[in-house]
Design a protein around this motif. Structure first.
Motif, short mmCIF file in Angstrom:
data_model
loop_
_atom_site.label_atom_id
_atom_site.label_comp_id
_atom_site.label_asym_id
_atom_site.label_seq_id
_atom_site.Cartn_x
_atom_site.Cartn_y
_atom_site.Cartn_z
N TYR A 215 -9.71 33.04 42.07
CA TYR A 215 -10.88 32.18 41.87
C TYR A 215 -11.04 31.73 40.42
O TYR A 215 -11.60 30.66 40.16
CB TYR A 215 -12.14 32.88 42.36
N LEU A 216 -10.54 32.50 39.47
CA LEU A 216 -10.64 32.10 38.07
C LEU A 216 -9.38 31.39 37.58
O LEU A 216 -9.21 31.16 36.38
CB LEU A 216 -10.96 33.31 37.19
N GLN B 193 -10.72 26.32 32.50
CA GLN B 193 -9.77 25.78 31.54
C GLN B 193 -9.91 26.50 30.19
O GLN B 193 -8.93 26.85 29.54
CB GLN B 193 -10.01 24.27 31.34
N GLY B 194 -11.16 26.72 29.78
CA GLY B 194 -11.40 27.44 28.53
C GLY B 194 -10.92 28.88 28.61
O GLY B 194 -10.39 29.43 27.63
N LEU B 195 -11.10 29.51 29.78
CA LEU B 195 -10.63 30.88 29.97
C LEU B 195 -9.12 30.96 29.81
O LEU B 195 -8.59 31.84 29.11
CB LEU B 195 -11.05 31.38 31.36
N LEU B 196 -8.41 30.03 30.44
CA LEU B 196 -6.96 30.01 30.31
C LEU B 196 -6.52 29.83 28.86
O LEU B 196 -5.56 30.46 28.40
CB LEU B 196 -6.38 28.86 31.15
N SER B 197 -7.25 29.01 28.14
CA SER B 197 -6.90 28.72 26.75
C SER B 197 -6.94 29.97 25.88
O SER B 197 -6.01 30.27 25.14
CB SER B 197 -7.84 27.65 26.19
N VAL B 198 -8.03 30.75 25.99
CA VAL B 198 -8.15 31.92 25.12
C VAL B 198 -7.22 33.05 25.57
O VAL B 198 -6.72 33.82 24.74
CB VAL B 198 -9.61 32.41 25.02
N LEU B 199 -6.97 33.16 26.88
CA LEU B 199 -6.00 34.14 27.34
C LEU B 199 -4.60 33.80 26.83
O LEU B 199 -3.83 34.69 26.45
CB LEU B 199 -6.01 34.22 28.87
N SER B 200 -4.28 32.51 26.79
CA SER B 200 -2.98 32.07 26.25
C SER B 200 -2.86 32.39 24.76
O SER B 200 -1.75 32.58 24.25
CB SER B 200 -2.79 30.57 26.48
N ASP B 201 -4.00 32.44 24.07
CA ASP B 201 -4.01 32.83 22.66
C ASP B 201 -3.80 34.33 22.47
O ASP B 201 -3.68 34.80 21.34
CB ASP B 201 -5.36 32.45 22.02
N GLY B 202 -3.81 35.09 23.55
CA GLY B 202 -3.66 36.53 23.45
C GLY B 202 -4.97 37.25 23.20
O GLY B 202 -4.98 38.40 22.75
N LEU C 155 -18.52 23.44 32.97
CA LEU C 155 -19.66 24.32 32.73
C LEU C 155 -19.99 24.43 31.25
O LEU C 155 -21.15 24.37 30.85
CB LEU C 155 -19.38 25.70 33.32
N GLU C 156 -18.97 24.59 30.41
CA GLU C 156 -19.21 24.80 28.99
C GLU C 156 -19.90 23.62 28.31
O GLU C 156 -20.57 23.78 27.29
CB GLU C 156 -17.89 25.09 28.26
N SER C 157 -19.73 22.42 28.87
CA SER C 157 -20.28 21.24 28.21
C SER C 157 -21.73 20.99 28.57
O SER C 157 -22.34 20.05 28.07
CB SER C 157 -19.45 20.00 28.60
N LYS C 158 -22.31 21.82 29.41
CA LYS C 158 -23.69 21.62 29.85
C LYS C 158 -24.57 22.79 29.39
O LYS C 158 -24.13 23.93 29.35
CB LYS C 158 -23.75 21.49 31.38
N THR C 159 -25.83 22.48 29.09
CA THR C 159 -26.79 23.52 28.73
C THR C 159 -27.35 24.12 30.02
O THR C 159 -27.95 23.41 30.82
CB THR C 159 -27.93 22.95 27.87
#
Length: 535
Positions: free
Chosen positions: A98-99, A263-272, A401-405
């Motif tokens: 799901y993530l 998408q943001g989750l994948l990005s930071v996981l890819s950063d280690g 989600l991240e782009s909305k308050t």
């Protein structure tokens, strides 16, 4: 034996089992609610409190019941451990699915809460324990209440998931706590305003440079949405520091609020980066369903670590961790945590339901909430929104989600005889929080039937944040979470068309404000416990 690891616990109700294997925050008080204002079964309160926790909506609660029945039947057949093991594996697979991290080299460790995950991050950051660790916690007042204490390797609550009571602020395991010191960075200045991003980055860099100069390892907490919506420090700055000090700096992304894009989750996981999430908060699973995501770059560290201290068994069970970690979990006294397993089964249903709502529909709901809250609050001058601007992305890039308050903190101002405004403090807002979450129509005997009906409605908001004073007042929070997104997106009892259900969401915001307005006008009477507003 820990209640959470005792098969006899399966004979209890699902509501009781959902509270097992946590800490004092999960305990039910005399009013039938936790200190978060939640219960462990579906509530009549409109769930505007996802930035704190939520009572489960019906479909989420039903998933907990189903897991409970599955485990109880397996126990009756003498196959409990086999079923528990399968359930852990299925939950792990569902989180990956799901993530959208199924294709990533990422391990997931389940933890009783987001705060407990700090202990695992500590162990990973310490590595071979040959050097001390500087643990930099950003925004300690705006993340989990015990995070800074746990980050130091100390007990943050006297109640632990497994075992007898412990003494708060004492080491969980001396060999770990003795190697760690915590440095904190406040997100706000002396006047209560959010500090500029460059200022927060500079404060982080200074602490990192000081630690490296003393030959310390560093663990940086990157807050991906604090309790009031702040993101800090910047990812770009943290990436720069990692490149400058390879092998010395590790990063823990505190995404416990769940207000991230996949998408943001994948990005930071890819950063280690390590990532701390919960199945509660935004997603609306039962409170105390935490997890730590560990990228594959940590595999080498895990293989070389000594076993986790036996004292960590107060928090964790062997099967809470990836099977590849069997070498470091061998000293843990319990195999499983039944309460955690049932809570995560429910949280997985919350994931499934939320992502079943089409993306464009979710976007429309998020955008509607972001628009209606400021518009309606502007009609009441004694409620002051403390809005935080969402994280900014490069031009042309938007993350749903991240782009909305989705969290709006607000202050409540009271009139005084001098004409100077008085803001309600933390304890006073706590009472407002409780009045919103209960039927207070009994205090309005002289009001209209319509008013009494509105006061009977229950609204669960986010708990007050900040221990404020007259100059730096505390805030309550109205938040949108997956439970409401799912209901507006799918529940046709609120209207056949999406526009009808969006109007229903608008009405909920108006009604909670109407109740808040009445509380504002009769605050002194309510505080005194009088039943006659005319006195």
């Amino acid at each position: 034996m820990s209640n959470a690891a005792n098969p006899a616990s399966l004979d209890l109700s699902t509501e009781e089992l959902l509270t097992f294997g946590g800490d004092s925050r999960s305990l039910i008080g005399s009013n039938g609610l936790t200190q978060y204002g939640t219960c462990s079964f579906p509530s009549q309160a409109v769930p505007f409190g996802s930035c704190t926790a939520s009572s489960p909506i019906q479909r989420v609660y039903d998933a907990a019941v189903s897991m409970h029945v599955l485990l109880r039947n397996a126990h009756a057949r003498g196959e409990l451990k086999q079923q528990i093991r399968r359930s852990y594996q299925q939950i792990d697979a569902a989180i990956h699915h799901y993530l959208n991290i199924a294709k990533q080299d990422v391990c997931v460790a389940l933890t009783p809460s987001g705060t407990d995950a700090e202990f695992i991050a500590l162990v990973l950051a310490l590595g071979d324990r040959s050097r001390p660790l500087c643990n930099i916690v950003v925004g300690p007042q705006e993340i989990g209440s015990g995070s800074s204490t746990a980050a130091a390797g100390l007990y943050f609550d006297s109640v632990v998931p497994h075992g007898p009571s412990q003494t708060k602020d004492t080491p969980v395991a001396s060999e770990i706590a003795g190697l760690v010191h915590v440095e904190t960075i406040s997100l706000r200045d002396a006047d209560g305003r959010v500090r500029e991003p460059d200022n927060l980055d500079a404060a982080t860099e200074e602490l990192v440079h000081q630690a490296i100069a003393k030959n310390e390892r560093v663990l940086i907490h990157l807050v991906a949405h604090s309790k009031t919506g702040v993101h800090a420090p910047s990812i770009s700055m943290v990436r720069t520091l990692q490149r400058k000090y390879p092998g010395d700096i590790m990063v823990l992304v505190d995404a416990a609020q769940g207000r991230f894009s996949r998408q943001g989750l994948l990005s930071v996981l890819s950063d280690g980066f390590l990532v701390l999430i919960t199945g509660s908060k935004f997603y609306g699973g039962p409170p105390f369903s935490g997890a730590l995501m560990v990228p594959g770059c940590y595999d080498r560290i895990v293989r070389t670590l000594p076993p986790l201290p036996v004292e960590f068994g107060n928090y964790f069970s062997r099967w809470d961790f990836p099977k590849e970690w069997s070498n470091i979990t061998s000293e843990l006294p319990h195999d499983y945590n039944l309460g955690l397993l049932v809570r995560w089964a429910a949280a997985i249903e919350a994931f499934r339901a939320y992502y079943s709502v089409p993306g464009l529909t979710r976007f429309a709901i998020l955008r509607r909430f972001e628009g209606v809250v400021p518009r309606e609050y502007a009609k009441f001058p004694w409620f002051e929104l403390d809005r935080v601007v969402p994280v900014q992305f490069p031009a042309g890039e938007e993350r749903l989600l991240e782009s909305k308050t989705t969290v709006f903190p607000f202050r409540m101002r009271m009139p005084t005889s001098t004409g100077e405004p008085k803001y309600l403090l933390n304890a006073e807002l706590k009472r407002v929080f409780e009045w919103l979450n209960e039927d207070i129509s009994r205090f309005a005997a002289n009001d209209s039937i319509a008013t009494r009906r509105s006061l009977a409605l229950k609204f669960h908001l986010g708990q007050p944040v900040f221990k404020g004073d007259a100059k730096h007042p505390a805030v309550l929070r109205i938040a949108l979470g997956a439970a409401l997104v799912t209901e507006v997106g799918m529940n046709r009892s609120y209207g056949a068309a999406l526009d009808d259900r969006l109007n229903w969401l608008d009405d909920q915001v108006r009604m909670v404000l109407a109740k808040l307005d009445w509380i504002h006008k009769h605050h002194d009477m309510l505080a005194a416990g009088s039943k006659d507003p005319s006195r």
